[in-house]
Design a protein around this motif. Structure first.
Motif, PDB file in Angstrom:
ATOM      1  N   ARG A  30       0.816  -1.210   0.000  1.00 18.46           N
ATOM      2  CA  ARG A  30       0.000   0.000   0.000  1.00 18.46           C
ATOM      3  C   ARG A  30       0.855   1.267   0.000  1.00 18.46           C
ATOM      4  O   ARG A  30       0.463   2.300  -0.550  1.00 18.46           O
ATOM      5  CB  ARG A  30      -0.876  -0.019   1.268  1.00 18.46           C
ATOM      6  CG  ARG A  30      -1.939   1.046   1.323  1.00 18.46           C
ATOM      7  CD  ARG A  30      -2.586   1.079   2.691  1.00 18.46           C
ATOM      8  NE  ARG A  30      -3.497  -0.032   2.904  1.00 18.46           N
ATOM      9  CZ  ARG A  30      -3.411  -0.925   3.896  1.00 18.46           C
ATOM     10  NH1 ARG A  30      -2.428  -0.847   4.770  1.00 18.46           N
ATOM     11  NH2 ARG A  30      -4.294  -1.887   4.030  1.00 18.46           N
ATOM     12  N   THR A  64      -4.577  -1.637 -11.917  1.00 17.64           N
ATOM     13  CA  THR A  64      -5.394  -0.658 -11.197  1.00 17.64           C
ATOM     14  C   THR A  64      -5.287   0.711 -11.855  1.00 17.64           C
ATOM     15  O   THR A  64      -6.284   1.434 -11.975  1.00 17.64           O
ATOM     16  CB  THR A  64      -4.952  -0.577  -9.720  1.00 17.64           C
ATOM     17  OG1 THR A  64      -4.929  -1.899  -9.175  1.00 17.64           O
ATOM     18  CG2 THR A  64      -5.915   0.270  -8.907  1.00 17.64           C
ATOM     19  N   MET A 101      -8.435   2.696 -13.383  1.00 16.71           N
ATOM     20  CA  MET A 101      -8.821   4.050 -12.971  1.00 16.71           C
ATOM     21  C   MET A 101      -8.736   5.031 -14.144  1.00 16.71           C
ATOM     22  O   MET A 101      -9.550   5.950 -14.246  1.00 16.71           O
ATOM     23  CB  MET A 101      -7.977   4.497 -11.789  1.00 16.71           C
ATOM     24  CG  MET A 101      -8.295   3.644 -10.558  1.00 16.71           C
ATOM     25  SD  MET A 101      -7.936   4.417  -8.973  1.00 16.71           S
ATOM     26  CE  MET A 101      -8.939   5.888  -8.968  1.00 16.71           C
ATOM     27  N   VAL A 150      -0.505  -8.727  -1.049  1.00 22.73           N
ATOM     28  CA  VAL A 150       0.167  -7.768  -1.936  1.00 22.73           C
ATOM     29  C   VAL A 150      -0.832  -7.231  -2.965  1.00 22.73           C
ATOM     30  O   VAL A 150      -0.889  -6.028  -3.220  1.00 22.73           O
ATOM     31  CB  VAL A 150       1.383  -8.423  -2.632  1.00 22.73           C
ATOM     32  CG1 VAL A 150       1.943  -7.522  -3.731  1.00 22.73           C
ATOM     33  CG2 VAL A 150       2.470  -8.733  -1.609  1.00 22.73           C
ATOM     34  N   LEU A 151      -1.649  -8.110  -3.523  1.00 23.72           N
ATOM     35  CA  LEU A 151      -2.661  -7.680  -4.501  1.00 23.72           C
ATOM     36  C   LEU A 151      -3.604  -6.654  -3.889  1.00 23.72           C
ATOM     37  O   LEU A 151      -3.807  -5.560  -4.431  1.00 23.72           O
ATOM     38  CB  LEU A 151      -3.468  -8.895  -4.993  1.00 23.72           C
ATOM     39  CG  LEU A 151      -4.672  -8.580  -5.878  1.00 23.72           C
ATOM     40  CD1 LEU A 151      -4.238  -8.108  -7.260  1.00 23.72           C
ATOM     41  CD2 LEU A 151      -5.590  -9.786  -6.031  1.00 23.72           C
ATOM     42  N   LYS A 204      -3.374  -4.771  -1.159  1.00 22.96           N
ATOM     43  CA  LYS A 204      -2.774  -3.515  -0.712  1.00 22.96           C
ATOM     44  C   LYS A 204      -2.239  -2.690  -1.873  1.00 22.96           C
ATOM     45  O   LYS A 204      -2.195  -1.469  -1.794  1.00 22.96           O
ATOM     46  CB  LYS A 204      -1.671  -3.796   0.313  1.00 22.96           C
ATOM     47  CG  LYS A 204      -2.258  -4.258   1.650  1.00 22.96           C
ATOM     48  CD  LYS A 204      -1.187  -4.561   2.666  1.00 22.96           C
ATOM     49  CE  LYS A 204      -1.789  -5.033   3.982  1.00 22.96           C
ATOM     50  NZ  LYS A 204      -0.760  -5.663   4.831  1.00 22.96           N
ATOM     51  N   THR A 205      -1.799  -3.359  -2.947  1.00 23.87           N
ATOM     52  CA  THR A 205      -1.356  -2.594  -4.127  1.00 23.87           C
ATOM     53  C   THR A 205      -2.547  -1.908  -4.775  1.00 23.87           C
ATOM     54  O   THR A 205      -2.446  -0.755  -5.213  1.00 23.87           O
ATOM     55  CB  THR A 205      -0.650  -3.505  -5.148  1.00 23.87           C
ATOM     56  OG1 THR A 205       0.381  -4.236  -4.497  1.00 23.87           O
ATOM     57  CG2 THR A 205      -0.025  -2.679  -6.268  1.00 23.87           C
ATOM     58  N   MET A 206      -3.679  -2.619  -4.835  1.00 25.38           N
ATOM     59  CA  MET A 206      -4.888  -1.990  -5.384  1.00 25.38           C
ATOM     60  C   MET A 206      -5.257  -0.766  -4.555  1.00 25.38           C
ATOM     61  O   MET A 206      -5.516   0.309  -5.101  1.00 25.38           O
ATOM     62  CB  MET A 206      -6.070  -2.967  -5.381  1.00 25.38           C
ATOM     63  CG  MET A 206      -6.122  -3.863  -6.588  1.00 25.38           C
ATOM     64  SD  MET A 206      -7.688  -4.792  -6.711  1.00 25.38           S
ATOM     65  CE  MET A 206      -8.686  -3.635  -7.685  1.00 25.38           C
ATOM     66  N   GLU A 207      -5.273  -0.942  -3.242  1.00 21.46           N
ATOM     67  CA  GLU A 207      -5.622   0.181  -2.361  1.00 21.46           C
ATOM     68  C   GLU A 207      -4.657   1.347  -2.542  1.00 21.46           C
ATOM     69  O   GLU A 207      -5.058   2.494  -2.683  1.00 21.46           O
ATOM     70  CB  GLU A 207      -5.603  -0.273  -0.893  1.00 21.46           C
ATOM     71  CG  GLU A 207      -6.772  -1.157  -0.503  1.00 21.46           C
ATOM     72  CD  GLU A 207      -6.712  -1.565   0.978  1.00 21.46           C
ATOM     73  OE1 GLU A 207      -7.565  -2.358   1.398  1.00 21.46           O
ATOM     74  OE2 GLU A 207      -5.798  -1.098   1.710  1.00 21.46           O
ATOM     75  N   GLY A 208      -3.359   1.015  -2.517  1.00 16.69           N
ATOM     76  CA  GLY A 208      -2.345   2.063  -2.608  1.00 16.69           C
ATOM     77  C   GLY A 208      -2.375   2.792  -3.940  1.00 16.69           C
ATOM     78  O   GLY A 208      -2.304   4.021  -3.997  1.00 16.69           O
ATOM     79  N   THR A 209      -2.503   2.027  -5.031  1.00 16.53           N
ATOM     80  CA  THR A 209      -2.517   2.648  -6.355  1.00 16.53           C
ATOM     81  C   THR A 209      -3.771   3.500  -6.532  1.00 16.53           C
ATOM     82  O   THR A 209      -3.716   4.599  -7.097  1.00 16.53           O
ATOM     83  CB  THR A 209      -2.441   1.572  -7.455  1.00 16.53           C
ATOM     84  OG1 THR A 209      -1.340   0.715  -7.175  1.00 16.53           O
ATOM     85  CG2 THR A 209      -2.243   2.196  -8.822  1.00 16.53           C
ATOM     86  N   ALA A 210      -4.900   3.004  -6.029  1.00 17.07           N
ATOM     87  CA  ALA A 210      -6.148   3.774  -6.126  1.00 17.07           C
ATOM     88  C   ALA A 210      -6.033   5.075  -5.325  1.00 17.07           C
ATOM     89  O   ALA A 210      -6.433   6.145  -5.805  1.00 17.07           O
ATOM     90  CB  ALA A 210      -7.321   2.932  -5.624  1.00 17.07           C
ATOM     91  N   MET A 211      -5.449   4.996  -4.151  1.00 14.90           N
ATOM     92  CA  MET A 211      -5.253   6.211  -3.339  1.00 14.90           C
ATOM     93  C   MET A 211      -4.317   7.186  -4.058  1.00 14.90           C
ATOM     94  O   MET A 211      -4.547   8.386  -4.089  1.00 14.90           O
ATOM     95  CB  MET A 211      -4.633   5.851  -1.986  1.00 14.90           C
ATOM     96  CG  MET A 211      -5.640   5.478  -0.915  1.00 14.90           C
ATOM     97  SD  MET A 211      -4.838   5.410   0.714  1.00 14.90           S
ATOM     98  CE  MET A 211      -3.973   3.848   0.641  1.00 14.90           C
TER      99      MET A 211
END
Lengths: 345, 345
Positions: free
Chosen positions: A217, A244, A248, B236-237, B239-246
């Motif tokens: 994250r 992702t 987006m 990892v999948l 948290k990467t989605m969350e992080g990239t979206a943020m």
């Protein structure tokens, strides 16, 4: 300096490769060797308005082409006259300073390992792409060359990634982080717990600047300059970021193409939109460097256009000039575990 | 139906939990038990304008609170009177139909496993959050409960995830995919290669609809309804989605807040912006269900506000009504490997 280029690799070969190469030769003032089917390359040049090879650009004929379905393990034996194998061989024999291909990823890794060879003492070569982050970039090592790793591989990835970031990207004291499923020191499976200890020790010895475990994250927010990962989860990280971001971007496109008013909105935000596009664009950051090989080898994105090829050439030039391979070689002693420790894994 | 709620778990407890619970009790017509420090809960209610417990809402006193620093492994012994442990115990003893906590993730998994217990034959419980995709949702199983897995765990995750998607999410024949570092059948390390074979066999036997390996890049584009992953790479999948979206949301914000004209642009695109926000908002999709436990247990997001708590309650209601735990129990025979095969791993 001479850069060897696989003219037949990638979705847009040879046109995009030829165009990118010819532009780069002029822009960066380096010599370029285009390896591939001579007739195809010349035809592509002609179609794009070049009648002869410009100064500084050579052509090396290779009649065979490695496609995406070739078995990477057998490529050197089965396709000795392919552009990918011949290009790697040329680099190994001193016919150039770096090799770039946008072709079959596994085949490039095999050819680099078997022909150009790893730096002595390095257990595995790793793919290392550049990831966009809030304040710049981070490199990921390994992004998929090694689905199975030992703690020693991860130690070596951390050290090699740090030397590359320092020498080729100009980051003075690169922060090295270990991709893990939590920030605490004790997180992860045995592989990651043991790798954590090895990286910590390397930091105590002054080889790297280890900042501990990093959660996925926090990667886009610049948690570390070098993200050390086993090839399996590194691959998941890289592809999830790509997926992702695409997801987006698609939603943003829909948002802007909704109706005339939203299209006006897009016009007003043009500068910001371009900024986001630039940040997330792999063409800006170049390809994945294959770290651990004795000379610079670069995997350009499979869907590279001419801008991406030019970016990869710029990256290759920096890699050669930086001397990061020599730096790894000079520090190899700090990256190898004593034999008994290795057996204890 | 009675939903047990850890009133003290999460960053915004107890206020957000109390508010979400009271609103949900009214909206969904279910009974709710708030477990936690009675004085704190009543004070929070009073501060938010409720003078007494509404009909259908009970309070169960628990003086202790499990915080983020508690050792998950020891939580049941060390914090027997915490809201998290008492809530799980209450569910185990039939004092409710489902349990929700936004507190310490590892502690919730331990309490659920030790007190509520796994379904007989299930080797490990898994965290299963809902991921946003192009045309709806996918569930990820496991997102981090098990950093180390065997092929049999992954087989069980695939079957359990499929039953949950079918029963609780209403997907008729959920497409089950295995998160791997390539789409070809032979990709991955031995764990994933073997899990691939087991899932394929389960498909041949008619237990699940297996669509093969799935790359992380394709997950947001709906490559499968159920993404099977070992807990490390699943984490990892997620948290990467969350992080990239943020990361991308932050860039969008900057794009829109650049100057008065871009702010006008934002106004014109308001509908689309809200659409993106809604798609990526974890509050819309609820928490992570802990699949494999004998009754529904839900981990709400640590930073849950009242809307997220209400979402988790709605999810719990659906999970109870769906009977997915019973479905897993009824089909357990298809998810267990014969002993000799298990030892061969």
């Amino acid at each position: 300096m001479k850069i060897i280029l696989d003219a037949m690799g990638g979705d847009n070969a040879p046109d995009a490769v030829v165009r990118g190469a010819l532009e780069a030769a002029k822009e960066f003032g380096v010599q370029i060797v285009l390896v591939g089917r001579g007739a195809d390359i010349l035809a592509s040049m002609k179609a794009q308005g070049w009648d002869t090879l410009p100064d500084g650009v050579e052509l090396a004929n290779a009649e065979d082409v490695v496609d995406m379905h070739c078995d990477p393990a057998a490529v050197v034996k089965q396709h000795p006259n392919s552009s990918l194998v011949l290009g790697a061989r040329m680099l190994a024999q001193g016919g150039g300073d770096a090799f770039i291909s946008a072709g079959n990823t596994g085949a490039l890794l095999t050819a680099a390992t078997l022909l150009v060879k790893r730096i002595r003492g390095i257990r595995r070569a790793a793919f290392s792409p550049v990831l966009p982050t809030k304040d710049g970039h981070a490199i990921l090592i390994d992004a998929g060359a090694n689905a199975e790793c030992t703690p020693e591989f991860l130690l070596q990835f951390g050290c090699m990634g740090s030397f590359y970031a320092q020498k080729a990207l100009g980051i003075e004291s690169p922060r090295v982080g270990l991709l893990n499923n939590g920030a605490e020191d004790t997180k992860g499976d045995p592989l990651h717990r043991e790798a954590h200890q090895l990286l910590k020790r390397a930091a105590e010895q002054g080889t790297i600047h280890f900042v501990g475990n990093v959660e996925a994250r926090d990667v886009p927010f610049g948690a570390a300059d070098v993200i050390v990962a086993d090839g399996f989860s590194g691959n998941v990280l890289l592809k999830t970021m790509e997926g992702t971001a695409m997801f987006m971007s698609d939603m943003m496109k829909q948002m802007f193409y909704r109706n005339p008013l939203t299209m006006l909105g897009a016009l007003l935000c043009k500068k910001g939109i371009n900024g986001i596009r630039k940040t997330m664009d792999y063409r800006e950051t170049g390809g994945s460097i294959v770290i651990g090989i004795s000379r610079p080898v670069i995997k350009a994105h499979g869907s590279s256009d001419d801008a991406a090829i030019r970016g990869a050439i710029r990256q290759a030039i920096r890699a050669v000039e930086s001397g990061f391979c020599e730096e790894i070689r000079a520090n190899i002693g700090q990256m190898i575990l004593p034999r008994e420790e290795e057996h204890a894994e």
